[in-house]
Design an enzyme around this catalytic site. Structure first.
Site, PDB file in Angstrom:
ATOM      1  N   LYS A 123       2.082  -3.391   7.393  1.00  0.00           N
ATOM      2  CA  LYS A 123       2.344  -3.534   5.881  1.00  0.00           C
ATOM      3  C   LYS A 123       3.718  -3.215   5.543  1.00  0.00           C
ATOM      4  O   LYS A 123       4.473  -3.950   5.045  1.00  0.00           O
ATOM      5  CB  LYS A 123       1.339  -2.774   5.110  1.00  0.00           C
ATOM      6  CG  LYS A 123      -0.049  -3.083   4.998  1.00  0.00           C
ATOM      7  CD  LYS A 123      -0.328  -4.506   4.530  1.00  0.00           C
ATOM      8  CE  LYS A 123       0.045  -4.673   3.013  1.00  0.00           C
ATOM      9  NZ  LYS A 123      -0.636  -5.887   2.419  1.00  0.00           N
TER      10      LYS A 123
ATOM     11  N   TYR B  88      -1.973  -0.468  10.942  1.00  0.00           N
ATOM     12  CA  TYR B  88      -2.171  -1.112   9.673  1.00  0.00           C
ATOM     13  C   TYR B  88      -0.892  -0.943   8.811  1.00  0.00           C
ATOM     14  O   TYR B  88      -0.102  -1.853   8.375  1.00  0.00           O
ATOM     15  CB  TYR B  88      -3.459  -0.770   8.852  1.00  0.00           C
ATOM     16  CG  TYR B  88      -3.495  -0.993   7.572  1.00  0.00           C
ATOM     17  CD1 TYR B  88      -3.472  -2.390   6.960  1.00  0.00           C
ATOM     18  CD2 TYR B  88      -3.597  -0.138   6.563  1.00  0.00           C
ATOM     19  CE1 TYR B  88      -3.489  -2.580   5.674  1.00  0.00           C
ATOM     20  CE2 TYR B  88      -3.180  -0.367   5.283  1.00  0.00           C
ATOM     21  CZ  TYR B  88      -3.358  -1.457   4.631  1.00  0.00           C
ATOM     22  OH  TYR B  88      -3.500  -1.888   3.415  1.00  0.00           O
TER      23      TYR B  88
ATOM     24  N   THR C 221       0.833  -1.411  -0.042  1.00  0.00           N
ATOM     25  CA  THR C 221       0.164  -0.026   0.049  1.00  0.00           C
ATOM     26  C   THR C 221       0.856   1.121  -0.009  1.00  0.00           C
ATOM     27  O   THR C 221       1.996   1.125   0.344  1.00  0.00           O
ATOM     28  CB  THR C 221      -1.034   0.006   1.234  1.00  0.00           C
ATOM     29  OG1 THR C 221      -1.471   1.137   1.315  1.00  0.00           O
ATOM     30  CG2 THR C 221      -0.108  -0.345   2.649  1.00  0.00           C
ATOM     31  N   ASP C 222       0.040   2.343  -0.506  1.00  0.00           N
ATOM     32  CA  ASP C 222       0.972   3.385  -0.387  1.00  0.00           C
ATOM     33  C   ASP C 222       0.877   4.247   1.063  1.00  0.00           C
ATOM     34  O   ASP C 222       1.957   5.023   1.227  1.00  0.00           O
ATOM     35  CB  ASP C 222       0.317   4.689  -1.419  1.00  0.00           C
ATOM     36  CG  ASP C 222      -1.089   5.084  -1.051  1.00  0.00           C
ATOM     37  OD1 ASP C 222      -1.684   4.302  -0.025  1.00  0.00           O
ATOM     38  OD2 ASP C 222      -1.969   5.672  -1.864  1.00  0.00           O
ATOM     39  N   GLU C 223       0.123   3.675   1.884  1.00  0.00           N
ATOM     40  CA  GLU C 223       0.173   4.064   3.309  1.00  0.00           C
ATOM     41  C   GLU C 223       1.607   3.812   3.778  1.00  0.00           C
ATOM     42  O   GLU C 223       1.764   4.419   4.945  1.00  0.00           O
ATOM     43  CB  GLU C 223      -1.048   3.299   4.150  1.00  0.00           C
ATOM     44  CG  GLU C 223      -2.104   3.841   3.269  1.00  0.00           C
ATOM     45  CD  GLU C 223      -3.422   3.488   4.289  1.00  0.00           C
ATOM     46  OE1 GLU C 223      -3.410   3.526   5.348  1.00  0.00           O
ATOM     47  OE2 GLU C 223      -4.455   3.135   3.479  1.00  0.00           O
TER      48      GLU C 223
END
Ligand code: NAD
Ligand code: TYD
Length: 355
Positions: A164, A160, A134-136
């Site tokens: 990741k 989260y 994810t970009d997060e």
């Protein structure tokens, strides 16, 4: 024909990927999914008679099961979607995120390393492990900062995104240390059919149809970069086919929107598509609620590497993708009703009750 082991293929993006692979290729899919609250066999219901799809209920952290699946099916590639994926749930209870995203990915990598080690040299060379991230993991951008590129330092802010990020680091280490032929993709927010209605866009559609409040966290000015899920699936297929081993590719749709823009767009399309709704105009349902703790302000993906090196571009505009998505939810009321079960209501009470 290739054999792909897909993990998390009963979830939102995974099930879309399974459908797109079966439609667009000759590949056979072994679909390993634990069927958590987010995994939904109904996403795969139309595949009941599809001999190229084998569903196995199980955990990516189950080493014995993984060893057997790899030995029995001899996959040419593994695509890892399996994860706990919702930021708000990670705030209420981070442990499952560590268990699946970190420990689970570790066990998956270990099983794949053992399998890959005993392949013949030609199969070792062509094998791929593609990890969906994810970009997060890159953290939060200010309004005018450049979009995330693959070289941005990691700065995850939620349990989260931290989990990741940890899994991405493990994947990187397995390539660097053991030579495992890995690929990692970091994509922006997806939307489209089969998305569980804890996430913003399906939550808005479902609530609006029922005349319920449309909860907007904080001031509604947080920005996300929206990617239609079928475009994401075509990007993953392109990275599998053409990506360079050990590399990372950012995938985005180039559609940055504030949450307020999203909710107004969804409301306007529903006003048009459901003209007899008693809740028109739907924007009257917008309700500002207490902000998410640690809420990242802006995500934006720079997709120039995947465009330049792999030749991938998204096919949908945000306007075309959001219309398709809303139309899908309107046409699949049964799917929506089945999802609105007791456990979903418990989550709604937990996340929104005290806001
Ligand atoms: P999702 O929550 O809809 O689906 C996750 C699936 O994984 C479910 O079917 C669930 O049953 C399964 N699963 C969970 N734990 C498992 C385990 N231990 N073993 C086997 N299966 C397990 O998630 P999604 O939105 O489809 O996301 C898929 C992947 O894409 C995730 O890795 C997520 O981090 C990543 N991602 C999602 C988005 C997005 O906008 N949805 C954006 C960027 C990255
Ligand atoms: P979400 O779909 O949970 O994805 P992510 O947090 O991974 O980006 O949320 C998208 C944006 O919408 C995010 O800024 C939080 C916001 N949001 C709301 O304002 N209200 C809601 O009820 C939800 C679920 C999200």
């Amino acid at each position: 024909m290739k054999v792909l082991l897909v993990t998390g293929g009963a979830g939102f993006i995974g099930s879309n990927f399974v459908h797109s692979q079966l439609k667009n290729t000759e590949n056979k899919i072994i679909n390993l999914d634990k069927l958590t609250y987010a995994g939904n066999p109904q996403n795969l219901a139309t595949l009941a008679n599809e001999s190229r799809h084998v569903f196995v209920q199980g955990d990516i952290g189950d080493s014995v099961l993984l060893e057997k699946l790899l030995a029995d099916h001899q996959p040419d590639a593994v695509v890892n979607f399996a994860a706990e994926s919702h930021v708000d749930r990670s705030i209420h209870g981070p442990e499952d995120f560590i268990q699946t995203n970190v420990v689970g990915t570790f066990h998956l990598l270990e099983a794949i390393r053992a399998y890959w080690n005993q392949l013949n040299p030609q199969s070792q060379q062509s094998f791929r492990f593609l990890h969906i991230s994810t970009d997060e993991v890159y953290g939060s951008l200010t309004t005018d900062a450049p979009a995330f590129s693959e070289t941005n330092p990691y700065a995850p802010n939620s349990p989260y995104s931290a989990s990741k990020a940890a899994s991405d680091h493990l994947v990187r280490a397995y390539h660097h240390t053991y030579g495992l032929p890995t690929l990692t993709t970091n994509c922006s927010n997806n939307y489209g059919p089969f998305q569980f209605p804890e996430k913003l866009i399906p939550l808005l559609i479902m609530n609006a149809l029922q005349g319920k409040a449309l909860p907007i966290y904080g001031d509604g000015q947080n920005i996300r970069d929206w990617l239609y899920v079928e475009d994401h699936c075509s990007a993953i297929a392109a990275v599998l086919a053409k990506g360079s081993v050990g590399e990372v590719y950012n995938i985005g749709g180039n559609y940055e929107k504030t949450n307020l823009e999203i909710v107004h767009t969804v409301c306007a399309i529903l006003d048009e598509l459901v003209p007899d709704s008693p809740y028109r105009p739907h924007h009257k349902l917008i309700t500002y609620v207490k902000d998410r703790p640690g809420h990242d302000r802006r995500y934006a993906i720079d997709p120039s590497k995947i465009a330049r090196e792999i030749g991938w571009q998204p096919a949908e505009t945000f306007e075309s993708g959001i219309r398709k998505t809303i139309a899908w939810y309107l046409e699949h009321r049964g799917w929506v009703e089945n999802i609105s079960s007791g456990s979903y209501q418990n989550w709604i009470a937990k996340n929104y009750g005290a806001r």
